[in-house]
Design an enzyme around this catalytic site. Structure first.
Site, PDB file in Angstrom:
ATOM      1  N   ASP A   5     -20.938 -53.807 -22.378  1.00 53.95           N
ATOM      2  CA  ASP A   5     -20.542 -54.276 -23.719  1.00 53.95           C
ATOM      3  C   ASP A   5     -19.452 -53.403 -24.346  1.00 53.95           C
ATOM      4  O   ASP A   5     -18.590 -53.897 -25.077  1.00 53.95           O
ATOM      5  CB  ASP A   5     -21.752 -54.415 -24.664  1.00 53.95           C
ATOM      6  CG  ASP A   5     -22.671 -53.187 -24.688  1.00 53.95           C
ATOM      7  OD1 ASP A   5     -22.372 -52.202 -23.998  1.00 53.95           O
ATOM      8  OD2 ASP A   5     -23.697 -53.240 -25.398  1.00 53.95           O
ATOM      9  N   ARG A  12     -30.317 -47.139 -14.185  1.00 52.76           N
ATOM     10  CA  ARG A  12     -31.654 -47.126 -14.780  1.00 52.76           C
ATOM     11  C   ARG A  12     -31.661 -48.083 -15.955  1.00 52.76           C
ATOM     12  O   ARG A  12     -30.623 -48.331 -16.576  1.00 52.76           O
ATOM     13  CB  ARG A  12     -32.028 -45.718 -15.266  1.00 52.76           C
ATOM     14  CG  ARG A  12     -31.329 -45.243 -16.505  1.00 52.76           C
ATOM     15  CD  ARG A  12     -31.430 -43.771 -16.667  1.00 52.76           C
ATOM     16  NE  ARG A  12     -30.629 -43.074 -15.683  1.00 52.76           N
ATOM     17  CZ  ARG A  12     -29.319 -42.816 -15.833  1.00 52.76           C
ATOM     18  NH1 ARG A  12     -28.683 -43.210 -16.912  1.00 52.76           N
ATOM     19  NH2 ARG A  12     -28.630 -42.203 -14.903  1.00 52.76           N
ATOM     20  N   SER A  19     -25.330 -54.803 -20.180  1.00 52.79           N
ATOM     21  CA  SER A  19     -25.133 -53.561 -20.945  1.00 52.79           C
ATOM     22  C   SER A  19     -26.150 -52.481 -20.630  1.00 52.79           C
ATOM     23  O   SER A  19     -26.927 -52.060 -21.495  1.00 52.79           O
ATOM     24  CB  SER A  19     -25.143 -53.893 -22.432  1.00 52.79           C
ATOM     25  OG  SER A  19     -24.204 -54.887 -22.668  1.00 52.79           O
TER      26      SER A  19
HETATM   27  C1  BGC Z   1     -26.785 -48.815 -22.314  1.00 57.68           C
HETATM   28  C2  BGC Z   1     -25.300 -49.019 -22.315  1.00 57.68           C
HETATM   29  C3  BGC Z   1     -24.896 -49.902 -23.466  1.00 57.68           C
HETATM   30  C4  BGC Z   1     -25.476 -49.384 -24.776  1.00 57.68           C
HETATM   31  C5  BGC Z   1     -25.155 -50.292 -25.951  1.00 57.68           C
HETATM   32  C6  BGC Z   1     -27.263 -48.341 -23.673  1.00 57.68           C
HETATM   33  O1  BGC Z   1     -28.653 -48.252 -23.686  1.00 57.68           O
HETATM   34  O2  BGC Z   1     -27.149 -47.879 -21.330  1.00 57.68           O
HETATM   35  O3  BGC Z   1     -24.869 -49.597 -21.104  1.00 57.68           O
HETATM   36  O4  BGC Z   1     -23.503 -49.945 -23.559  1.00 57.68           O
HETATM   37  O5  BGC Z   1     -26.872 -49.262 -24.671  1.00 57.68           O
HETATM   38  O6  BGC Z   1     -25.622 -51.578 -25.755  1.00 57.68           O
END
Ligand code: BGC
Length: 515
Positions: free
Chosen positions: A213, A175, A160
């Site tokens: 996610d 990142r 995620s």
């Molecule tokens: C991430 C996402 C993720 C979200 C919730 C963010 O910091 O970049 O990829 O879906 O958090 O978990």
């Protein structure tokens, strides 16, 4: 879902009284209200800008919001079958699941194990991370399949963080977010080192899909609710995914895919307004950003996500204490309060949940956790501040949902949401629903009945388990595409079947469409 037994007619709420709050604190409360309140006009302006930024992210030039194509192409039918592993690399835990999708439409069985993600791993080395994850998977397989001769199991890996995916079984980390800072991973494909760690240990697993996610949430929720249009996470981080037509994705035009074909887009909307054009940032938001491992990134996320809510609250209180004209926590030792990130979002939830008129629980918490004895007016300010931060989070979150709905022209929709803030933060759902109503100018429900739960045209509802069932479903959808010879956006279609049950046409691993 239905509930039984008598229900209280109205949830008890504590109105609070500012009657005995001295003038200097009242002035501060007013100042904080002005800083943290986002009115309807501002919400609408944010949504308008958000819509254009979503489109910009899909353009060839790109924008702040990455709008990552995921190569998850379409929703499940409910007829998917087979056994899949799912791995979720969350912020605090690693979760491994084995999911069986039986022949009964829309059903699933799940077994799972959780492993704590050691805090130092988040700032350690890449090798340590992959080794730890592979060890957990190995342990899971050994525990649940001791002595069995196994085919290779297909795995959906919920990773995620923002990743560029040229293929579904590939993902270059753009990142780190959410406080992770592991060197040597950004800018690289995370799949090869992950698979190498599995290979080294001889673990019989084949990565079939690397997913976000939010995409998992969208797909899992649509498995049981055909009105699901958007998957959201409001947790440690925040983000959303939705299905977009290729006709709307100029950056993929060179692939010459049928314009009517849909693909899930992982928006990575935490990066909205990184250029600070529209969001009403306060001096406290600026500090959070400046002191984070990635300044300048995730502007929207840093104003609304769970990782930052407690820190915002803490920064305001420290600032007030340090202002000579504000008399707050006078003569008290505030050293515990001065520790960055010492308060998490549950600290704020507890304050908002304090049922007592005299804010007794808040008083106790400040004493036990921070060694601060609060006066009654200070408690009133604390309570109001928690409300302001929690309300701003919910209202800004709703802007993202409204922007996708407006971009797609959805007049009605279900939105599947998951994450600790959505599930646990008091009033988050109601505040979000109120903001949607203001932004989208509703005056009646979708069925002509008064607005409210079950009637609002766009409803944000608790999602199905995205990183478990969602990951398994996306793995199933991917395998099914391979079986059908539709391998667009799949890097290693042959390897995906090799040694797995799915290579046997008679097996029940991903049933054919003819059911
Ligand atoms: C991430 C996402 C993720 C979200 C919730 C963010 O910091 O970049 O990829 O879906 O958090 O978990």
């Amino acid at each position: 879902m239905s509930s039984s037994g008598p229900q209280p007619r109205r949830k008890q709420s504590r109105k609070g009284s500012m009657a005995d709050v001295p003038k200097d604190l009242l002035q501060e409360i007013k100042r904080l209200e002005d800083l943290f309140t986002v009115d309807t006009a501002k919400l609408k302006a944010i949504v308008d800008h958000f819509i254009s930024e979503l489109a910009k992210g899909l353009s060839v030039e790109g924008g702040s919001i990455p709008m990552n194509p995921t190569w998850c192409m379409g929703f499940p039918t409910g007829n998917e079958t087979g056994t899949f592993l799912a791995l979720d690399m969350g912020g605090t835990n690693l979760r491994v699941c084995e999911i069986n999708l039986p022949e009964e439409k829309g059903e699933f069985d799940i077994i799972q194990s959780k492993y704590r993600l050691p805090e130092d791993l988040k700032t350690g080395t890449a090798d340590e991370l992959w080794a730890y994850i592979a060890d957990c998977l190995q342990q899971f397989i050994e525990y649940h399949h001791e002595g069995e001769k196994l085919d290779r199991l297909p795995l959906g890996f919920t990773f995620s963080y923002p990743a560029t995916q040229n293929y579904i079984d590939h993902g270059i980390l753009q990142r780190w977010t959410k406080g992770f800072d592991i060197e040597g991973v950004e800018g690289k494909d995370v799949v090869p080192p992950f698979e190498a760690a599995l290979e080294e240990r001889g673990v019989p697993i084949k990565l079939t899909a690397l997913i976000n996610d939010t995409t998992g949430t969208l797909i899992a929720s649509s498995y049981t609710d055909s009105e699901m249009k958007i998957g959201c996470i409001f947790g440690t981080g925040c983000n959303a995914a939705y299905m977009e037509h290729f006709s709307e994705i100029p950056k993929l035009a060179h692939m010459k895919v049928d314009p009517k074909q849909e693909i899930a887009i992982n928006c990575e909307w935490g990066a909205f307004d990184n250029e600070h054009k529209i969001l009403p940032r306060t001096q406290y938001d600026v500090i959070i950003d400046k002191d984070s491992p990635r300044p300048g990134q995730q502007s929207f996320e840093k104003m609304i996500a769970g990782l930052y809510l407690g820190e915002l609250f803490r920064l305001v209180l420290v600032d007030l204490h340090e202002q000579p004209h504000v008399k707050i926590f006078e003569g008290q030792d505030v050293s515990a309060l001065k520790k960055p990130y010492s308060l998490d979002a549950s600290f704020l939830s507890d304050i908002e949940n304090d049922p007592f008129e005299n804010l007794q629980e808040t008083d106790d918490t400040f004493h036990t956790k921070l060694n601060i004895k609060c006066l009654k007016p200070e408690l009133e300010l604390i309570r109001r501040l928690a409300e302001l931060i929690g309300t701003r989070s919910a209202r800004l979150s709703a802007c993202g949902v409204a922007a996708i709905c407006k971009k797609k022209g959805y007049k009605t929709a279900h939105v599947g949401a998951d994450g600790s803030v959505f599930n646990k933060y008091p009033h988050f759902k109601a505040r979000g629903a109120q903001a949607l109503k203001e932004i989208l100018d509703w005056d009646k429900g979708r069925d002509g009945k008064p607005l409210g739960r079950g009637h609002d045209p766009v409803e944000i509802l608790p999602a199905e388990d995205g990183s478990g069932v969602g990951a398994a479903l996306i793995a199933a959808l991917t395998l099914k595409r391979v079986q059908e010879g539709n391998v667009m956006g799949i890097r290693d279609p042959e390897g995906m079947l090799k040694g797995t049950k799915a290579s046997d046409p008679k097996s029940k691993q991903v049933a054919p469409e003819t059911k």
